[in-house]
Write an enzyme that holds these catalytic residues in place. Structure first.
Site, PDB file in Angstrom:
ATOM      1  N   TYR A  53       0.828  -1.211   0.000  1.00 55.81           N
ATOM      2  CA  TYR A  53       0.000   0.000   0.000  1.00 55.81           C
ATOM      3  C   TYR A  53       0.860   1.259   0.000  1.00 55.81           C
ATOM      4  O   TYR A  53       1.829   1.377   0.775  1.00 55.81           O
ATOM      5  CB  TYR A  53      -0.917   0.007   1.233  1.00 55.81           C
ATOM      6  CG  TYR A  53      -1.647   1.308   1.460  1.00 55.81           C
ATOM      7  CD1 TYR A  53      -2.797   1.612   0.740  1.00 55.81           C
ATOM      8  CD2 TYR A  53      -1.170   2.247   2.372  1.00 55.81           C
ATOM      9  CE1 TYR A  53      -3.464   2.811   0.938  1.00 55.81           C
ATOM     10  CE2 TYR A  53      -1.825   3.448   2.578  1.00 55.81           C
ATOM     11  CZ  TYR A  53      -2.972   3.733   1.855  1.00 55.81           C
ATOM     12  OH  TYR A  53      -3.616   4.917   2.038  1.00 55.81           O
ATOM     13  N   GLY A  60      -5.682   5.643  -0.043  1.00 56.80           N
ATOM     14  CA  GLY A  60      -7.074   5.969   0.263  1.00 56.80           C
ATOM     15  C   GLY A  60      -8.025   5.182  -0.608  1.00 56.80           C
ATOM     16  O   GLY A  60      -7.925   3.951  -0.730  1.00 56.80           O
ATOM     17  N   HIS A  83      -1.317  16.198  -1.118  1.00 50.42           N
ATOM     18  CA  HIS A  83      -1.643  16.229   0.308  1.00 50.42           C
ATOM     19  C   HIS A  83      -1.236  17.538   0.986  1.00 50.42           C
ATOM     20  O   HIS A  83      -1.669  17.801   2.114  1.00 50.42           O
ATOM     21  CB  HIS A  83      -0.979  15.049   1.033  1.00 50.42           C
ATOM     22  CG  HIS A  83      -1.712  13.762   0.849  1.00 50.42           C
ATOM     23  ND1 HIS A  83      -1.681  13.051  -0.328  1.00 50.42           N
ATOM     24  CD2 HIS A  83      -2.539  13.069   1.672  1.00 50.42           C
ATOM     25  CE1 HIS A  83      -2.435  11.973  -0.210  1.00 50.42           C
ATOM     26  NE2 HIS A  83      -2.974  11.955   0.996  1.00 50.42           N
ATOM     27  N   ASN A 205       2.938  10.059   7.016  1.00 52.03           N
ATOM     28  CA  ASN A 205       1.814   9.224   7.447  1.00 52.03           C
ATOM     29  C   ASN A 205       1.844   8.904   8.939  1.00 52.03           C
ATOM     30  O   ASN A 205       1.961   7.762   9.358  1.00 52.03           O
ATOM     31  CB  ASN A 205       1.790   7.935   6.630  1.00 52.03           C
ATOM     32  CG  ASN A 205       0.404   7.338   6.553  1.00 52.03           C
ATOM     33  OD1 ASN A 205      -0.568   7.947   6.980  1.00 52.03           O
ATOM     34  ND2 ASN A 205       0.308   6.149   6.002  1.00 52.03           N
ATOM     35  N   ARG A 291     -11.882  24.914  49.982  1.00 50.19           N
ATOM     36  CA  ARG A 291     -11.502  23.627  50.572  1.00 50.19           C
ATOM     37  C   ARG A 291     -11.490  22.477  49.570  1.00 50.19           C
ATOM     38  O   ARG A 291     -10.915  21.423  49.840  1.00 50.19           O
ATOM     39  CB  ARG A 291     -12.410  23.287  51.755  1.00 50.19           C
ATOM     40  CG  ARG A 291     -13.876  23.105  51.464  1.00 50.19           C
ATOM     41  CD  ARG A 291     -14.642  22.916  52.784  1.00 50.19           C
ATOM     42  NE  ARG A 291     -16.046  23.192  52.639  1.00 50.19           N
ATOM     43  CZ  ARG A 291     -16.984  22.225  52.550  1.00 50.19           C
ATOM     44  NH1 ARG A 291     -16.629  20.962  52.593  1.00 50.19           N
ATOM     45  NH2 ARG A 291     -18.250  22.560  52.436  1.00 50.19           N
TER      46      ARG A 291
END
Length: 517
Positions: A53, A60, A83, A205, A291
């Site tokens: 891949y 994608g 990108h 990535n 408190r």
């Protein structure tokens, strides 16, 4: 001393050194060897036409499309081009430097498959003052921070833009000289490595920018929390607080570490105060905002501690896809780029800072409200009615807190599907990182106003405060004068905000009481 990047030992403090103080980095020799071994495996698989891949396939929605040998050579260039699609003003240099350090540390595992030249170029960029110009917005925090990291990767092609700060220049947060990427690299003497198979995707990535910003935010949040305890101690003293709620045994019986540590810090800060001797008359039981301070700040401490652990795991993990395992001759496709493991705890950390500011403002209200202030002048003014004192300071704190509450809506549940529903759940972790930065910026203002009011209130009291409170008031008075007569307060507010952000109060107090937990 250089920060060694070996994939296993990068701390948040190391990130701060590299990002803010221009500390040099070194890639561990064993890490470089792992990168070479992994690259050799990838090239062998490429030669055998094994499907991988993003290496010899599209990405994608196009992950099923096989690429030709010629396309494999050119694909990484176009991957980075398409990108690099962010928007907005450039991210601060410290954010981008931190992200580069994180990405190098991912590569150091030897599971990313890129050429060693890619990692070593990033090392050189950090050490020689070349910081990519990266748009702050555009990442959805799954498949990593693709848009900003791709914009950074343009420099690997000799493209894009960079801020150039020559090595040896003073460490600061100025942007330096903005130049075309190739010119910045040439000035720094860094060869352009180009991109071959897998190189581009290995550069982009992972959730490195959102993790980098989160690391810096965690460092700042922890310092802020300690200062919140200092401000609380000053206010509690000014309001003649009953000190029994800070007894160690009380918090040990419940068992939350954050509350135990917070109560311990407050006790140390008020050590030496007349309030601890029994001489001063106090209420049997104070309001919650006094408190409950150890429980509330303690809960924030615990949330931020969990966020720190997640961020440091991510800084030292293999956040990439695909991942190559040379010892098993294996390629694994998964989703280790997913930002949710950082985004979710960082959403909680941002909420924690807002919560601490909410209780700070409630203490501020008690200092200024004549019905609640234990005899202090109305609004801490010398002539109430003619002067309004710090009445409007509370307005300012309130406006900041409303913005913090809006920003505290978690981004990690705001997923919008992308890439034709191939990427149908994303972390939106960059939104978390960016809004946390704004939450912190507002928090400095809120706490600065409490500090200013607490110092003013202690000036009116005729008793000896604790040694921590005394030192804090001393530092405040170096920057902001006692309010004798009304004056424009915006300069004081801004000075106090900057003072809290600087950590000067914390550093001075710790010299007196020792390191706070």
């Amino acid at each position: 001393m250089a920060v060694i990047l070996d994939g296993q030992h990068l701390t948040i403090e190391d990130v701060v050194k590299v990002a803010r103080h221009n500390e040099p980095v070194e890639l561990a020799p064993a890490a470089l060897e792992r990168i070479k071994v992994c690259r050799a495996m990838l090239e062998d698989k490429l030669a055998k036409k094994e499907v991988m891949y993003g290496t010899n396939t599209g990405i994608g929605e196009f992950s099923e499309k096989m690429l030709s040998d010629e396309q494999v050579k050119e694909f990484q260039r176009y991957l980075v081009y398409n990108h690099a699609a962010g928007i907005g003003e450039p991210a601060p240099i410290e954010h981008v430097r931190a992200a580069l350090a994180g990405r190098i540390n991912v590569h150091a595992h030897g599971n990313s498959g890129c050429r060693p030249e890619i990692t070593l170029t990033m090392v050189a960029m950090l050490n020689k003052g070349v910081t990519p110009v990266v748009c702050a917005k555009g990442s959805v925090g799954a498949c990593g921070d693709l848009a900003p990291m791709a914009q950074a990767a343009l420099l690997l092609l000799g493209e894009g833009e960079a801020f150039y700060q020559p090595a040896g220049s003073p460490a600061n947060r100025d942007k330096g000289e903005k130049l075309p990427g190739r010119i910045a690299m040439e000035k720094a003497g860094i060869p352009i490595p180009g991109l071959q198979a897998r190189d581009g995707l290995a550069a982009i990535n992972g959730s490195n920018l959102l993790t980098a910003i989160s690391a810096l935010n965690i460092f700042d949040m922890e310092r802020f929390i300690k200062q919140a305890e200092i401000a609380a101690a000053m206010t509690i003293e000014a309001l003649l607080g009953n000190m029994r709620p800070y007894t160690a045994k009380l918090h040990e019986l419940r068992g939350f570490k954050g509350a135990i540590d917070s109560a311990d810090n407050i006790r140390r800060l008020v050590e030496g105060s007349d309030l601890t001797t029994g001489k001063m008359k106090t209420k049997v039981q104070d309001a919650y905002s006094m408190r409950s301070t150890p429980q509330v700040i303690g809960a924030a401490r615990d949330a931020i501690a969990y966020a720190r652990s997640q961020v440091e795991i991510e800084l030292n993990g293999v956040g990439d896809n695909p991942i190559f395992v040379p010892e098993m001759n294996l390629t694994l496709t998964g989703a280790n780029f997913q930002g949710s493991p950082v985004a979710l705890p960082m959403d909680m950390a941002g909420i924690a800072i807002t919560m601490v500011c909410v209780i700070s403002e409630r203490r501020l209200n008690r200092l200024t409200n004549p019905a609640l202030s234990q005899g202090l002048p109305d609004f801490l003014a010398h002539e109430p009615g003619f002067y309004s004192g710090l009445m409007l300071s509370q307005y300012t704190a309130d406006s900041l807190i409303v913005e913090q509450r809006i920003l505290s809506a978690p981004a990690s549940i705001m997923s919008i599907p992308a890439a034709a529903d191939q990427e149908d759940f994303v972390s939106m972790g960059m939104n978390t990182a960016l809004k946390n930065t704004q939450i912190l910026d507002n928090a400095y203002g809120v706490l600065g106003i409490e500090f200013m009011a607490a110092a003013q209130a202690l000036d009116f009291r005729q008793f000896t405060p604790g040694k921590g409170s005394l030192k804090a008031r001393e530092i405040i008075r170096k920057h902001v004068a006692h309010l004798e007569v009304d004056r424009p307060l915006y300069p004081d507010h801004n000075v106090m905000k900057t003072l809290v952000q600087s950590g000067e109060i914390l550093e001075a107090v710790e010299k007196i009481v020792g390191k706070l937990k």
